[in-house]
Enzyme design. Structure first.
Site, short mmCIF file in Angstrom:
data_model
loop_
_atom_site.label_atom_id
_atom_site.label_comp_id
_atom_site.label_asym_id
_atom_site.label_seq_id
_atom_site.Cartn_x
_atom_site.Cartn_y
_atom_site.Cartn_z
N GLU A 130 0.86 -1.20 0.00
CA GLU A 130 0.00 0.00 0.00
C GLU A 130 0.89 1.24 0.00
OE1 GLU A 130 -1.53 0.65 4.28
OE2 GLU A 130 -0.51 -1.28 4.30
N LYS A 156 2.84 4.59 1.02
CA LYS A 156 3.30 5.21 2.27
C LYS A 156 2.96 6.70 2.14
CE LYS A 156 7.31 5.43 5.36
NZ LYS A 156 7.30 6.83 5.72
N ASP A 161 2.79 10.56 2.92
CA ASP A 161 3.75 11.47 3.53
C ASP A 161 3.02 12.54 4.33
OD1 ASP A 161 6.17 12.48 4.21
OD2 ASP A 161 6.55 13.46 2.30
N TYR A 184 -4.76 2.98 8.41
CA TYR A 184 -4.01 1.83 7.89
C TYR A 184 -3.46 0.89 8.97
CZ TYR A 184 -0.18 5.13 8.79
OH TYR A 184 0.66 6.03 9.37
N LYS A 201 11.08 2.74 -0.36
CA LYS A 201 11.03 4.18 -0.68
C LYS A 201 11.17 4.43 -2.18
CE LYS A 201 11.98 7.06 2.30
NZ LYS A 201 11.21 8.02 3.10
N CYS A 211 13.50 47.99 0.00
CA CYS A 211 12.83 47.43 -1.17
C CYS A 211 13.74 47.61 -2.38
CB CYS A 211 11.51 48.14 -1.39
SG CYS A 211 10.74 47.71 -2.95
N CYS A 270 11.79 50.23 -4.96
CA CYS A 270 11.56 51.66 -4.70
C CYS A 270 12.47 52.23 -3.61
CB CYS A 270 10.10 51.92 -4.35
SG CYS A 270 9.65 51.36 -2.69
N CYS A 294 7.92 45.71 1.92
CA CYS A 294 8.24 47.08 1.53
C CYS A 294 7.18 48.01 2.09
CB CYS A 294 8.26 47.16 0.00
SG CYS A 294 8.12 48.83 -0.61
N CYS A 305 5.61 52.49 -4.48
CA CYS A 305 6.47 51.41 -4.96
C CYS A 305 5.90 50.87 -6.27
CB CYS A 305 6.52 50.29 -3.93
SG CYS A 305 7.51 48.90 -4.50
#
Ligand code: IVH
Length: 736
Positions: free
Chosen positions: A128, A130, A132, A240, A328, A433, A436, A457, A463
């Site tokens: 089945e 795995k 994550d 599971y 894996k 920034c 600007c 900013c 800006c």
């Protein structure tokens, strides 16, 4: 035992490496706790880094020895306070790993050898995915969910019952019959990509926090003190396994999981029973093929001995069952070099760092850029201050390992420190920034008292980057949705000075010759670039320009068509921080007209205690009130808004709850694909008619409007005897 801690990695034998990894896992975990939970580091950062590097080096030399609790896999230490501890009566185990088909053969051979004497034995296995995510253990007493806990360190987890109760896949009461009087159902809490992307988008639209990947986000969502936040994250759960129980759910693993499904849990549809290595590997390949279309992260396939009696006989080694193994997937990784770090400025002024990479192919796709999220991420910490990438920072010139796992978004998983140039220096995140030059600051979140992970900013309308992003947002789909005025055109018109603020969009036709010229120049430029690339010369320039004229008429018409937008869209389009589509709709419903919202906004902005003045409205909290106050209290916005309202007249939001609306007071759910209107339009219309629109079907639902492709909601409505009508029937009923 001899002290191995100074022995060079390349001289370690396998058992020594194993012992060292165990020692390092323990020592690093202790250091993490001292640092994060007790705020009292016991070792220096340098010693800590050295331990992590040694751990990595040993893992690289002995990949098959990587431990389930390896520090290189940790998502960060659990929170210091807040949740009660739960001791697991049956520990929550980890799994041994297999990386190659040979490892799987070894696993099966070990099993056959163990049961060698039992001549007639027919060992079966299950395979089945795995998942994550994060494992959780759910205690059911007499079929009722009474307590849920995290895995924690496997022996002791945390009581997160309230948060788990918000997950729809976790039944409050078990269905069917035959469940043990008491059983701990175990499984994985996870977040789908769709939910992750939606959360990211919502957060970006309202200038909220940043999210790195679905797994960390699911973990953060489960750690919330406020369960309503967890609820808003739409987490999911697959069952599971099980822990303490008064009786076996079934004689085999496979049948136990089928029982879980009967009891109302979601279980993976990709589980099979198999009897040979070939069958197991075939299922591994099948799952691997489906991986990218599942919509959530999986990182391998778990094989388990099917018969519970055999599981018990084969037993456990330290922290792992002998009878199970996780095969894996090879990570889709590649290493490359960070050439540059660029900073992009978003609509709300967020400074977003992007690493420009030496192009590299990962999982069949060329990756040249990867987001670095924010300042802390570059330094090696997530937004909770937990170390990521073993706490190593990213520098220009670094060799980094890029991963494009199940998720399509590439990310940096590791910095190859051995390849770090000797002159590489820590990246200094700009405090101004880059567009600007205004100061860029990190705000303090009032609620948590913590610094926001993003630097922003403070230039706002002066800006240009924020102005362009704001304009792009203004014309985008959920906002005014002006067809033909995409991001490219906005940038062009802005750079040519043809559009500076939203009001200018509506007077664009007055500058027709200049618009035409700008578009023509761009076409020329693009054609030149194409020619240069292909080596061919150009023909037929005229027809391109002709199309241009037609396009312009269409564009001006599309703009004209939007002079009377719905109020909620207009409010959303203004791009006020923390005001996403939902909040905009609440504001529209509450204030009915833009004039009224402005009046209340200004009154609130002028008040000493804004929260006392702003009317109490469901769904509007302190953050939104503050954002409104900032917006309406800022004189620079007055002028912009006045000019815009000369051009655009948002329709008053009229709530027709009069008795003649046959759906007033009814709870309606829309499902399937709607053909005559978008989902958000349907929702707005129903609400205007006084109906309540819900996202899922329950006993409270009065009407389900089902379009083609309706699935589980339709089924549920039929089960509950809820009235189901088509989209056409809905229009007939509401008289549209
Ligand atoms: S079985 C006794 N099955 O993987 C075996 N674990 O590496 C207990 N996981 O902590 C685990 N999908 O969080 C099992 N289908 C699956 C799984 C799974 C994901 C996770 C789980 C566990 C970790 C162990």
């Amino acid at each position: 035992m001899t002290d191995l801690s100074n022995k060079p990695v390349d001289e370690l034998t396998e058992p020594e490496a194993d012992a060292e990894l165990a020692r390092l896992a323990r020592a690093i975990a202790e250091a993490d706790i001292a640092y994060h939970q007790n705020d009292a580091p016991e070792i220096t950062d340098a010693d800590y880094d050295a331990m992590r590097r040694r751990n990595d080096a040993i893992e690289e030399a002995f990949p098959h020895l990587v431990r389930e609790d390896s520090p290189s896999l940790s998502v960060g230490a659990p929170p210091a306070e807040g949740f009660a501890k739960v001791r697991h009566a049956v520990p929550m185990l980890s799994l041994a790993k297999a990386y190659t088909d040979e490892d799987v053969v070894d696993f099966i051979t070990r099993g056959r050898r163990f049961f060698e004497r039992d001549k007639d034995l027919d060992i079966a296995f299950t395979a089945e995915p795995k998942i994550d995510g994060l494992s959780a253990s759910l205690l059911y007493e007499n079929g009722v969910f009474v307590r849920g806990a995290t895995r924690g360190d496997g022996a002791v987890g945390e009581d997160i019952t309230a948060n788990l109760r918000t997950i729809k896949d976790i039944p409050e009461k078990l269905k069917g019959s035959g469940w043990p009087a008491s059983i701990e159902i175990r499984g994985e809490v996870y977040m789908t990509y769709a939910e992750f992307q939606a959360l990211k988008a919502r957060s970006a639209a309202s200038g909220g926090q940043d999210y790195v990947n679905p797994r960390n986000t699911a973990a953060g969502s489960l750690r919330q003190k406020d369960a309503s936040v967890t609820a808003s994250r739409n987490l999911k759960f697959f069952a599971y396994a099980w822990g303490a129980t008064t009786e076996d759910p079934a004689p085999t693993q496979y049948d136990a999981v089928q029982k879980f499904a009967e009891w109302g849990f979601q279980v993976t549809p990709l589980m099979v029973r198999a009897r040979s290595v070939d069958e197991l590997i075939a299922q591994y390949r099948l799952i691997e093929e489906q991986r990218s279309s599942l919509g959530y992260d999986i990182d391998g396939v778990v094989y388990k001995v099917d018969q519970l009696e055999l599981q018990r006989r084969w037993g456990f080694v330290t922290g792992e069952p002998r009878w199970a193994v996780a095969h894996k997937f090879p990570a889709e990784q590649a290493s490359t070099v960070v050439k540059r770090i660029d900073i992009q400025v978003g609509r709300t002024g967020t400074l977003a760092p992007v690493a420009r990479l030496e192009p590299v192919t990962v999982g069949g796709v060329v990756v040249e850029n990867v987001t670095l999220h924010n300042e802390d991420y570059i330094k090696g910490f997530d937004s909770n201050g937990m170390p990521i990438r073993e706490g190593v920072d990213i520098r220009i010139g670094d060799t980094v390992v890029i991963q494009r796992a199940g998720d399509v978004i590439p990310q940096i998983v590791r910095v190859v420190l051995e390849k770090r140039p000797s002159d590489a220096v820590p990246y200094e995140f700009p405090h101004e920034c880059p567009v600007c030059g205004s100061p860029a600051t990190r705000e303090i979140n009032e609620k948590t008292g913590k610094e926001d992970s993003r630097r922003r900013c403070t230039g706002e309308l002066i800006c240009p980057a924020q102005a362009v992003e704001g304009l792009r947002h203004f014309v985008s789909r959920g906002a005014l949705d002006i067809e033909g005025l995409g991001a490219e055109n906005i940038e062009l018109f802005f750079s040519k000075g043809l559009v500076r603020t939203a009001a200018d969009i509506f007077t664009l036709h007055e500058r027709r010759p200049a618009v035409q010229q700008a578009l023509a120049e761009r076409r020329e430029e693009q054609a030149r670039l194409r020619e240069a690339a292909s080596g061919k010369t150009r023909k037929n320039v005229r027809s391109v320009e002709d199309r241009n004229f037609e396009g312009l008429d269409k564009l001006f018409k599309a703009i004209d068509d939007r002079r009377e937008p719905e109020l909620d869209r207009f409010i959303f389009a203004l791009g006020i921080r923390h005001i996403g589509e939902t909040t905009a709709a609440v504001l529209a419903r509450t204030f009915s007209t833009m004039e009224e919202l402005i009046r209340v906004g200004k009154e609130t902005a002028g008040a000493e205690d804004p929260k006392a003045v702003f009317p109490s409205v469901d769904g509007i909290g302190g953050t939104v009130i503050e954002a409104l106050t900032d917006f309406f209290g800022n004189e620079r916005n007055d002028d912009v808004l006045d000019r815009l309202l000369e051009q655009v007249h948002p329709k008053p939001y009229i709530v027709n709850v009069s008795a003649d609306s046959v759906v007033a007071g009814k709870t309606v759910v829309f499902t399937g694909s709607l053909e005559k209107m978008s989902r958000s339009e349907a929702k707005a219309m129903a609400e205007r008619l006084g109906a309540k629109v819900a996202g899922s079907v329950s006993a409270q639902t009065d009407i389900l409007v089902a379009g083609p492709g309706a699935g589980s909601k339709l089924k549920k409505a039929e089960e509950l005897g809820v009235e189901v009508i088509s989209e056409d029937a809905w229009f007939e009923r509401v008289g549209k």
